[in-house]
Write a protein that holds these residues in place. Structure first.
Motif, PDB file in Angstrom:
ATOM      1  N   TYR A  98     -37.823  65.197  10.085  1.00  0.00           N
ATOM      2  CA  TYR A  98     -37.330  63.998   9.395  1.00  0.00           C
ATOM      3  C   TYR A  98     -38.513  63.152   8.918  1.00  0.00           C
ATOM      4  O   TYR A  98     -38.553  62.709   7.764  1.00  0.00           O
ATOM      5  CB  TYR A  98     -36.427  63.185  10.321  1.00  0.00           C
ATOM      6  CG  TYR A  98     -36.065  61.831   9.758  1.00  0.00           C
ATOM      7  CD1 TYR A  98     -35.090  61.712   8.766  1.00  0.00           C
ATOM      8  CD2 TYR A  98     -36.710  60.677  10.192  1.00  0.00           C
ATOM      9  CE1 TYR A  98     -34.769  60.473   8.228  1.00  0.00           C
ATOM     10  CE2 TYR A  98     -36.393  59.433   9.656  1.00  0.00           C
ATOM     11  CZ  TYR A  98     -35.426  59.339   8.681  1.00  0.00           C
ATOM     12  OH  TYR A  98     -35.121  58.117   8.130  1.00  0.00           O
ATOM     13  N   LEU A  99     -39.483  62.957   9.797  1.00  0.00           N
ATOM     14  CA  LEU A  99     -40.665  62.186   9.444  1.00  0.00           C
ATOM     15  C   LEU A  99     -41.372  62.808   8.234  1.00  0.00           C
ATOM     16  O   LEU A  99     -41.735  62.111   7.284  1.00  0.00           O
ATOM     17  CB  LEU A  99     -41.607  62.112  10.645  1.00  0.00           C
ATOM     18  CG  LEU A  99     -42.906  61.327  10.481  1.00  0.00           C
ATOM     19  CD1 LEU A  99     -42.636  59.902  10.042  1.00  0.00           C
ATOM     20  CD2 LEU A  99     -43.681  61.352  11.796  1.00  0.00           C
ATOM     21  N   ARG A 102     -39.334  62.191   5.051  1.00  0.00           N
ATOM     22  CA  ARG A 102     -39.447  60.793   4.611  1.00  0.00           C
ATOM     23  C   ARG A 102     -40.823  60.507   4.022  1.00  0.00           C
ATOM     24  O   ARG A 102     -40.938  59.816   3.021  1.00  0.00           O
ATOM     25  CB  ARG A 102     -39.157  59.841   5.783  1.00  0.00           C
ATOM     26  CG  ARG A 102     -37.713  59.808   6.206  1.00  0.00           C
ATOM     27  CD  ARG A 102     -36.805  59.213   5.120  1.00  0.00           C
ATOM     28  NE  ARG A 102     -37.063  57.779   5.024  1.00  0.00           N
ATOM     29  CZ  ARG A 102     -37.492  57.147   3.938  1.00  0.00           C
ATOM     30  NH1 ARG A 102     -37.685  57.791   2.812  1.00  0.00           N
ATOM     31  NH2 ARG A 102     -37.713  55.847   3.952  1.00  0.00           N
ATOM     32  N   LYS A 107     -34.979  60.920   1.217  1.00  0.00           N
ATOM     33  CA  LYS A 107     -34.296  59.924   2.037  1.00  0.00           C
ATOM     34  C   LYS A 107     -32.961  60.411   2.591  1.00  0.00           C
ATOM     35  O   LYS A 107     -32.494  59.909   3.599  1.00  0.00           O
ATOM     36  CB  LYS A 107     -34.040  58.659   1.223  1.00  0.00           C
ATOM     37  CG  LYS A 107     -35.305  57.953   0.820  1.00  0.00           C
ATOM     38  CD  LYS A 107     -35.004  56.691   0.062  1.00  0.00           C
ATOM     39  CE  LYS A 107     -36.302  56.011  -0.332  1.00  0.00           C
ATOM     40  NZ  LYS A 107     -36.112  54.714  -0.916  1.00  0.00           N
ATOM     41  N   ASP A 108     -32.347  61.341   1.943  1.00  0.00           N
ATOM     42  CA  ASP A 108     -30.973  61.708   2.289  1.00  0.00           C
ATOM     43  C   ASP A 108     -30.909  62.823   3.345  1.00  0.00           C
ATOM     44  O   ASP A 108     -30.347  63.876   3.118  1.00  0.00           O
ATOM     45  CB  ASP A 108     -30.194  62.097   1.037  1.00  0.00           C
ATOM     46  CG  ASP A 108     -30.882  63.189   0.235  1.00  0.00           C
ATOM     47  OD1 ASP A 108     -32.056  63.484   0.512  1.00  0.00           O
ATOM     48  OD2 ASP A 108     -30.238  63.756  -0.664  1.00  0.00           O
ATOM     49  N   CYS A 109     -31.502  62.556   4.489  1.00  0.00           N
ATOM     50  CA  CYS A 109     -31.520  63.522   5.589  1.00  0.00           C
ATOM     51  C   CYS A 109     -30.721  62.980   6.766  1.00  0.00           C
ATOM     52  O   CYS A 109     -30.682  61.782   6.994  1.00  0.00           O
ATOM     53  CB  CYS A 109     -32.944  63.766   6.076  1.00  0.00           C
ATOM     54  SG  CYS A 109     -34.001  64.520   4.870  1.00  0.00           S
ATOM     55  N   GLN A 129     -30.282  68.243   4.671  1.00  0.00           N
ATOM     56  CA  GLN A 129     -30.593  67.375   3.543  1.00  0.00           C
ATOM     57  C   GLN A 129     -29.610  67.691   2.434  1.00  0.00           C
ATOM     58  O   GLN A 129     -29.367  68.862   2.116  1.00  0.00           O
ATOM     59  CB  GLN A 129     -32.039  67.638   3.107  1.00  0.00           C
ATOM     60  CG  GLN A 129     -32.583  66.641   2.152  1.00  0.00           C
ATOM     61  CD  GLN A 129     -32.719  67.215   0.772  1.00  0.00           C
ATOM     62  OE1 GLN A 129     -33.013  68.374   0.579  1.00  0.00           O
ATOM     63  NE2 GLN A 129     -32.494  66.390  -0.202  1.00  0.00           N
ATOM     64  N   LYS A 173     -34.073  56.221  12.148  1.00  0.00           N
ATOM     65  CA  LYS A 173     -34.349  56.185  10.709  1.00  0.00           C
ATOM     66  C   LYS A 173     -35.545  55.291  10.403  1.00  0.00           C
ATOM     67  O   LYS A 173     -35.841  54.351  11.132  1.00  0.00           O
ATOM     68  CB  LYS A 173     -33.126  55.674   9.957  1.00  0.00           C
ATOM     69  CG  LYS A 173     -31.894  56.531  10.171  1.00  0.00           C
ATOM     70  CD  LYS A 173     -31.429  57.075   8.896  1.00  0.00           C
ATOM     71  CE  LYS A 173     -30.207  57.961   9.163  1.00  0.00           C
ATOM     72  NZ  LYS A 173     -29.927  58.804   8.071  1.00  0.00           N
ATOM     73  N   SER A 175     -37.517  53.025   7.316  1.00  0.00           N
ATOM     74  CA  SER A 175     -37.523  52.409   5.994  1.00  0.00           C
ATOM     75  C   SER A 175     -38.780  52.874   5.260  1.00  0.00           C
ATOM     76  O   SER A 175     -39.698  53.432   5.876  1.00  0.00           O
ATOM     77  CB  SER A 175     -37.535  50.880   6.119  1.00  0.00           C
ATOM     78  OG  SER A 175     -38.790  50.461   6.647  1.00  0.00           O
ATOM     79  N   ASP A 176     -38.850  52.604   3.960  1.00  0.00           N
ATOM     80  CA  ASP A 176     -40.045  52.961   3.194  1.00  0.00           C
ATOM     81  C   ASP A 176     -41.285  52.257   3.754  1.00  0.00           C
ATOM     82  O   ASP A 176     -42.356  52.852   3.844  1.00  0.00           O
ATOM     83  CB  ASP A 176     -39.871  52.605   1.716  1.00  0.00           C
ATOM     84  CG  ASP A 176     -38.848  53.493   1.018  1.00  0.00           C
ATOM     85  OD1 ASP A 176     -38.513  54.567   1.556  1.00  0.00           O
ATOM     86  OD2 ASP A 176     -38.377  53.102  -0.073  1.00  0.00           O
ATOM     87  N   VAL A 179     -42.347  54.020   6.910  1.00  0.00           N
ATOM     88  CA  VAL A 179     -42.969  55.306   6.571  1.00  0.00           C
ATOM     89  C   VAL A 179     -44.431  55.089   6.206  1.00  0.00           C
ATOM     90  O   VAL A 179     -45.310  55.839   6.652  1.00  0.00           O
ATOM     91  CB  VAL A 179     -42.219  56.018   5.419  1.00  0.00           C
ATOM     92  CG1 VAL A 179     -43.016  57.200   4.882  1.00  0.00           C
ATOM     93  CG2 VAL A 179     -40.838  56.472   5.865  1.00  0.00           C
ATOM     94  N   LYS A 183     -47.492  57.035   8.006  1.00  0.00           N
ATOM     95  CA  LYS A 183     -48.108  58.078   7.173  1.00  0.00           C
ATOM     96  C   LYS A 183     -49.587  58.330   7.489  1.00  0.00           C
ATOM     97  O   LYS A 183     -49.987  59.484   7.631  1.00  0.00           O
ATOM     98  CB  LYS A 183     -47.915  57.693   5.705  1.00  0.00           C
ATOM     99  CG  LYS A 183     -48.156  58.767   4.717  1.00  0.00           C
ATOM    100  CD  LYS A 183     -47.791  58.221   3.328  1.00  0.00           C
ATOM    101  CE  LYS A 183     -47.863  59.273   2.280  1.00  0.00           C
ATOM    102  NZ  LYS A 183     -47.414  58.760   0.975  1.00  0.00           N
TER     103      LYS A 183
END
Length: 193
Positions: A98-99, A102, A107-109, A129, A173, A175-176, A179, A183
């Motif tokens: 998932y990481l 993202r 996003k749709d996982c 996904q 989950k 958010s952007d 992430v 990262k």
């Protein structure tokens, strides 16, 4: 890469699976037990080591559980725990997948558990996904749904006529903004590098 087509999303999922396995080349106690049960029963020393790894994984999960409301800290701890224990199972693979997705803009996982109702048995934890691309880094599989279902039946010796159900599983989950904070800690999962 055009992220909107199923084929390109599958390519991304495949690369994420490869990168997670390269970055975390550690043992999976559950995978060894499921796929090599007879051989494992013959090696008591290895069996004992795997039991300890499994125990450490469970303890780490319990300690991370209180961090679910703080996704950045949760994923930092997941990365550190995995490196410290040098082991991971399907749950850790799902989170790391998932990481990776993202980090690469997908996003749709959601996380799911393939479930064999007739035996009341969960067989795995995976990422899906777009409700069609399965990413099972634990087994090194990224493919479209029907192909993965056939593979599960073969790998886990499930009757071809048996029906697999899929239960959604909660996942922490990101958010952007979150992430972007994580990262730099795991740049190996960034496919643009």
């Amino acid at each position: 890469m055009n992220l909107s087509t199923p084929l390109n999303n599958l390519k991304i999922a495949t690369k994420i699976s490869e990168r997670v396995n390269e970055r975390f080349p550690y043992v999976s106690p559950n995978k060894m037990a499921r796929l090599n049960y007879n051989e494992l029963c013959q090696d008591k020393e290895l069996l004992t080591k795997l039991k300890f790894k499994q125990m450490f994984l469970m303890e780490a999960r319990e300690k991370r559980a209180h961090l679910q409301d703080n996704p950045v800290e949760f994923y930092k701890r997941l990365i550190n725990d995995t490196d410290r224990i040098r082991a991971l199972n399907c749950q850790e693979y799902s989170y790391l997948s998932y990481l990776g997705m993202r980090i690469n803009g997908i996003k749709d996982c959601k996380a799911i558990k393939p479930y064999l109702a007739e035996n009341d048995k969960v067989i795995d934890h995976v990422l899906i996904q777009n409700d069609n691309i399965f990413l099972d880094t634990w087994l090194g599989i990224a493919d479209f749904g029907n192909k993965v279902i056939d593979l599960y039946k073969k790998i886990f010796h499930i009757n071809q006529n048996s029906k697999l159900e899929f239960i959604e599983k909660p996942i922490v989950k990101l958010s952007d903004e979150e992430v972007n904070k994580i990262k730099p800690l795991i740049s190996e999962l960034d496919l643009t590098i």
